[in-house]
Scaffold this active site. Structure first.
Site, PDB file in Angstrom:
ATOM      1  N   SER A  72       1.021  85.362 102.113  1.00 17.35           N
ATOM      2  CA  SER A  72       2.354  85.063 101.569  1.00 17.35           C
ATOM      3  C   SER A  72       3.442  85.871 102.249  1.00 17.35           C
ATOM      4  O   SER A  72       3.189  86.940 102.807  1.00 17.35           O
ATOM      5  CB  SER A  72       2.399  85.358 100.073  1.00 17.35           C
ATOM      6  OG  SER A  72       1.377  84.678  99.399  1.00 17.35           O
TER       7      SER A  72
HETATM    8  N1  SAH Z   1      -3.539  86.787  98.606  1.00 15.33           N
HETATM    9  C1  SAH Z   1      -3.808  86.371  99.969  1.00 15.33           C
HETATM   10  C2  SAH Z   1      -3.224  85.036 100.337  1.00 15.33           C
HETATM   11  C3  SAH Z   1      -4.008  83.971  99.760  1.00 15.33           C
HETATM   12  S1  SAH Z   1      -3.964  82.374 100.512  1.00 15.33           S
HETATM   13  C4  SAH Z   1      -3.345  87.421 100.970  1.00 15.33           C
HETATM   14  O1  SAH Z   1      -2.769  88.437 100.561  1.00 15.33           O
HETATM   15  O2  SAH Z   1      -3.595  87.228 102.154  1.00 15.33           O
HETATM   16  C5  SAH Z   1      -4.914  81.584  99.258  1.00 15.33           C
HETATM   17  C6  SAH Z   1      -6.393  81.881  99.315  1.00 15.33           C
HETATM   18  O3  SAH Z   1      -6.990  81.340  98.164  1.00 15.33           O
HETATM   19  C7  SAH Z   1      -7.086  81.235 100.517  1.00 15.33           C
HETATM   20  O4  SAH Z   1      -7.742  82.204 101.266  1.00 15.33           O
HETATM   21  C8  SAH Z   1      -8.049  80.249  99.868  1.00 15.33           C
HETATM   22  O5  SAH Z   1      -9.259  80.106 100.586  1.00 15.33           O
HETATM   23  C9  SAH Z   1      -8.283  80.890  98.504  1.00 15.33           C
HETATM   24  N2  SAH Z   1      -8.757  80.003  97.440  1.00 15.33           N
HETATM   25  C10 SAH Z   1      -8.448  78.713  97.206  1.00 15.33           C
HETATM   26  N3  SAH Z   1      -9.092  78.247  96.117  1.00 15.33           N
HETATM   27  C11 SAH Z   1      -9.844  79.285  95.643  1.00 15.33           C
HETATM   28  C12 SAH Z   1     -10.752  79.442  94.544  1.00 15.33           C
HETATM   29  N4  SAH Z   1     -11.043  78.428  93.717  1.00 15.33           N
HETATM   30  N5  SAH Z   1     -11.332  80.649  94.359  1.00 15.33           N
HETATM   31  C13 SAH Z   1     -11.074  81.698  95.202  1.00 15.33           C
HETATM   32  N6  SAH Z   1     -10.248  81.595  96.256  1.00 15.33           N
HETATM   33  C14 SAH Z   1      -9.631  80.415  96.471  1.00 15.33           C
END
Ligand code: SAH
Length: 223
Positions: A72
């Site tokens: 983000s």
């Molecule tokens: N907080 C992260 C950014 C997240 S991007 C950072 O600081 O970099 C969103 C993430 O959520 C992605 O890596 C994606 O693979 C994950 N995601 C999507 N659905 C999910 C689920 N059901 N459980 C766990 N992770 C999930």
């Protein structure tokens, strides 16, 4: 005044970029909580990105972290962390570890973080980055975050960084009384919401419109 520059000009360069990011993108946008600002100043955001993207780490935008996923925008990380209102010694659940950066920011505040990532490759890389940088109070689990992390519940805060179309029920159950869940809810465009557990139920408010990658897995199947 005591000079606190490091001997390494390369480190100073990243520190300066980070300071500029905090002043112009975060403080200027209204994030004020000192513990959040201090944590963001301390975490080397560029080290959570693939090498080819590091030069862009302190820009005012989300960045690619591989696998079609994004880290983000710095302001959004700061805002969501502030909205959690957690204190040192608290325990937070994160869904969507991604690069591990958001988890590191929360861990840098002296908070124990339990973070779940559904994509095996990102899960492995983020766990490794967090360990290498010494964030021992950040724990990463590979799998679907839909069901939360019941063995460690209840949590003093829950932060969801992938967007579901509706709030997963098991996560609500794992929120401690008085604690907040910060979560983007919606399909293509989402609202960033803060859901608070009260004695007699939940209250909810919308903060700003946001765009996160979709939450995948179980949430796409259950009605
Ligand atoms: N907080 C992260 C950014 C997240 S991007 C950072 O600081 O970099 C969103 C993430 O959520 C992605 O890596 C994606 O693979 C994950 N995601 C999507 N659905 C999910 C689920 N059901 N459980 C766990 N992770 C999930």
């Amino acid at each position: 005044m005591v000079a606190c520059n490091s001997a390494d000009p390369e480190i100073d360069r990243w520190v300066a970029l980070r300071e500029k990011m905090v002043k112009r993108q975060i403080e200027a946008m209204g994030v004020q909580e000192p513990s959040v600002l201090a944590a963001i100043r301390s975490v080397p955001r560029h080290l959570f990105m693939p090498e080819e993207n590091r030069e862009r780490a302190y820009e005012d935008s989300p960045q690619a972290i591989g696998q079609g996923q994004t880290i983000s925008q710095p302001y959004i990380v700061a805002l969501m962390t502030e909205l959690l209102e957690v204190k040192p010694g608290g325990r937070v659940l994160e869904i969507g570890t991604g690069s591990g950066y958001q988890a590191a920011v929360i861990a840098a505040m002296g908070v124990e973080v339990f973070s779940i990532e559904i994509r095996p490759l990102l899960c492995e890389t983020s766990a490794q980055t967090l360990a290498e940088l010494g964030y021992e109070n950040a724990h990463v689990r590979c799998g679907d975050g839909y069901g939360g992390w019941p063995e460690e519940a209840p949590f003093d805060g829950i932060i969801v960084t992938a967007a579901p179309e509706r709030v997963p029920e098991p996560l609500l159950e794992q929120l401690a009384e008085g604690a907040h869940m910060v979560i983007p809810v919606g399909a293509f465009y989402q609202e960033l919401k803060v859901i608070t557990r009260r004695v007699d139920g939940f209250t909810e408010r919308s903060v700003i419109p946001v765009r996160f990658v979709p939450m995948t897995g179980e949430i796409e199947r259950v009605e």
